[in-house]
Enzyme design. Structure first.
Site, PDB file in Angstrom:
ATOM      1  N   LYS B  53      35.608  46.375  33.148  1.00  0.00           N
ATOM      2  CA  LYS B  53      36.415  47.544  32.867  1.00  0.00           C
ATOM      3  C   LYS B  53      37.827  47.028  32.636  1.00  0.00           C
ATOM      4  O   LYS B  53      38.298  46.169  33.391  1.00  0.00           O
ATOM      5  CB  LYS B  53      36.400  48.438  34.120  1.00  0.00           C
ATOM      6  CG  LYS B  53      36.543  49.925  33.854  1.00  0.00           C
ATOM      7  CD  LYS B  53      36.644  50.674  35.168  1.00  0.00           C
ATOM      8  CE  LYS B  53      37.961  51.436  35.235  1.00  0.00           C
ATOM      9  NZ  LYS B  53      38.259  51.973  36.543  1.00  0.00           N
ATOM     10  N   GLN B  85      45.914  39.882  33.974  1.00  0.00           N
ATOM     11  CA  GLN B  85      46.323  39.084  32.812  1.00  0.00           C
ATOM     12  C   GLN B  85      47.741  38.564  33.035  1.00  0.00           C
ATOM     13  O   GLN B  85      48.667  39.333  33.300  1.00  0.00           O
ATOM     14  CB  GLN B  85      46.265  39.963  31.553  1.00  0.00           C
ATOM     15  CG  GLN B  85      46.560  39.213  30.276  1.00  0.00           C
ATOM     16  CD  GLN B  85      45.282  38.693  29.612  1.00  0.00           C
ATOM     17  OE1 GLN B  85      44.234  38.546  30.248  1.00  0.00           O
ATOM     18  NE2 GLN B  85      45.369  38.410  28.334  1.00  0.00           N
ATOM     19  N   ASP B 108      40.148  34.677  39.210  1.00  0.00           N
ATOM     20  CA  ASP B 108      41.063  33.754  38.531  1.00  0.00           C
ATOM     21  C   ASP B 108      41.418  32.565  39.424  1.00  0.00           C
ATOM     22  O   ASP B 108      41.958  31.567  38.954  1.00  0.00           O
ATOM     23  CB  ASP B 108      42.359  34.500  38.169  1.00  0.00           C
ATOM     24  CG  ASP B 108      42.582  34.548  36.679  1.00  0.00           C
ATOM     25  OD1 ASP B 108      41.830  33.883  35.943  1.00  0.00           O
ATOM     26  OD2 ASP B 108      43.507  35.255  36.249  1.00  0.00           O
TER      27      ASP B 108
END
Lengths: 291, 291
Positions: B53, B85, B108
């Site tokens: 999503k 991001q 990440d």
């Protein structure tokens, strides 16, 4: 003949500076920085010169009991630094113990979060031996910027953090040393270890293998920092003595700077423990005031 | 002529394996692993192939709003992985954001605690690009044990973790590669960079400097992994194109193995994000069951 880097003298100078620093701190109305060291079993304690309390436990202490004691110390405003003497007995999970020490009081710098912060060049409590090596290199006036450094040994409490401090960006919080760094270890072939060392401006060895670094492995004028400490029996006298990783008598004829063992890195480790305790005390006081 | 390491094909194979893995997981009664990606501003999202999503926010989002949203996602049992991001806008503290992501959902691998765990060779979520480089080297069948590797670039999200995975002990949880590793960076003199690269069996470059690695810097038969991605204008066509750090056309004549740009490391990063999301989902399910 290499110039001797006198770790004992440099550590003594640092301790003197730190004592003055503590006096100023106390003159501002603060109590002396307080370190609590936990020793399990019979290991002799090393002198630390910070106001320190030593708690001794038998090897039968359980992991839960130890964790509970650390928890109490974490929450005790009278304690600034907590040191757990390693290794702990086999029935206790060392990583769990290191991580249970509050990051703010972790004067050994072994909490995984503090290791992460060190590797990210962030302001943190840095493990004492790597910090001592950095301080020794800086105080001896050894240039590191853009130089070739070799770290021999990849242990997580010594070799790895030293490689981090040697290669990283000096503009960041750890004031690292901007060298090109080669990490050698047990699986580096001997001829490659020799080749890397021969082109190094700085060799830092931390393996516990006596005599590993020989004179034909060292470039003329290089700096040799010996973190190794091994107890051996002197063939001549039959007495126990401490030796490093470096063939000292031969290498000193070639090197530009060299640390002796004992009296090199060892005393720096102790001084850095004092330094870390003061840093912890000041940070904690600031935090308490901000509340 | 070097054998091309086809990152696109290897990544496609991995995604196929992961899809089967997800099917088995779902057959056991679990829902599909769920990634939530947070994008701030106009950056285009990269396809991830996990059930994901994407939440988009304008650059006016405050740090507090972002932290609150991450806090909600941390506590949402329907979410397994959280990706922010990077870079975030200047008024937001990137380190604070990375640390606010729950370690369990940190696909990440940028939480300082996860970085610490990686540097201690512990079981953790490893940053996707370094993990992709490791996987690429392993799947291409490149031998690393006791070999010489050079990492060019010391960034904290790419160069540093790659150096960690290359040099550390393969017997530990990160399945590291036991190479002798030299970390070169912007302050490594060009002639020294060349010298280190010329004796390397493996070169991993991650600098963003197009053409930095030239053919006279590469040993015959060496493996060259190019993590650099720079958008330049092609002089011949006037069109934008992506190039790496390596002078590909010349170096491929010398190297034994080489990754192209694009189509080398890039696709691996995306596949590793999928892999990390599955790992996170399984670990979280295990934790919930243990409660």
């Amino acid at each position: 003949m290499a110039k001797l880097i006198d770790g004992k003298q440099i550590a003594s100078d640092i301790r003197e500076e730190l004592r003055k620093n503590i006096d100023l701190w106390k003159a501002e109305g603060h109590r002396a920085p307080q370190l609590t060291a936990i020793l399990i079993g019979d290991d002799p304690a090393s002198g630390t010169y910070v106001k320190s309390k030593t708690e001794r436990y038998g090897t039968e202490i359980t992991e839960e009991q130890l964790l509970n004691r650390i928890y109490e110390l974490n929450n005790d405003d009278a304690v600034d630094g907590i040191l757990i003497q390693l290794p702990v007995p086999n029935h206790i999970d060392e990583r769990k113990i290191c991580n249970s020490v509050s990051c703010d009081k972790d004067v050994d710098g072994f909490n995984e979060r503090n290791i992460g912060r060190l590797c990210l060049d962030m302001n943190t409590l840095i493990p004492c031996t790597p910090l001592g090596v950095q301080e020794l290199i800086k105080r001896a006036g050894i240039e590191t910027f853009g130089k070739n450094a070799v770290v021999v040994g990849r242990s997580k409490n010594v070799g790895m953090p030293i490689a981090m401090l040697l290669h990283a960006d000096g503009r960041n919080d750890t004031c690292a040393m901007d060298a090109t760094v080669t990490i050698c270890h047990r699986f580096t072939p001997p001829e490659e270890l020799k080749r890397f060392c021969r082109t190094a401006d700085i060799i830092v060895t931390a393996t516990g293998v006596p005599g590993l670094i020989k004179s034909d492995m060292v470039k003329e004028g290089a700096t040799v920092i010996d973190v190794g400490i091994t107890r051996i029996t002197d063939a001549a006298t039959g007495k126990a003595k401490l030796v490093g990783d470096v063939d000292f008598d031969e290498v000193r004829k070639i090197a530009g700077y060299i640390t002796p063992v004992p009296g090199g890195v060892g005393p720096m480790t102790v001084a850095m423990l004092m330094k870390n305790t003061i840093i912890a005390a000041k940070n904690l006081a600031k935090k308490r005031n901000a509340q």
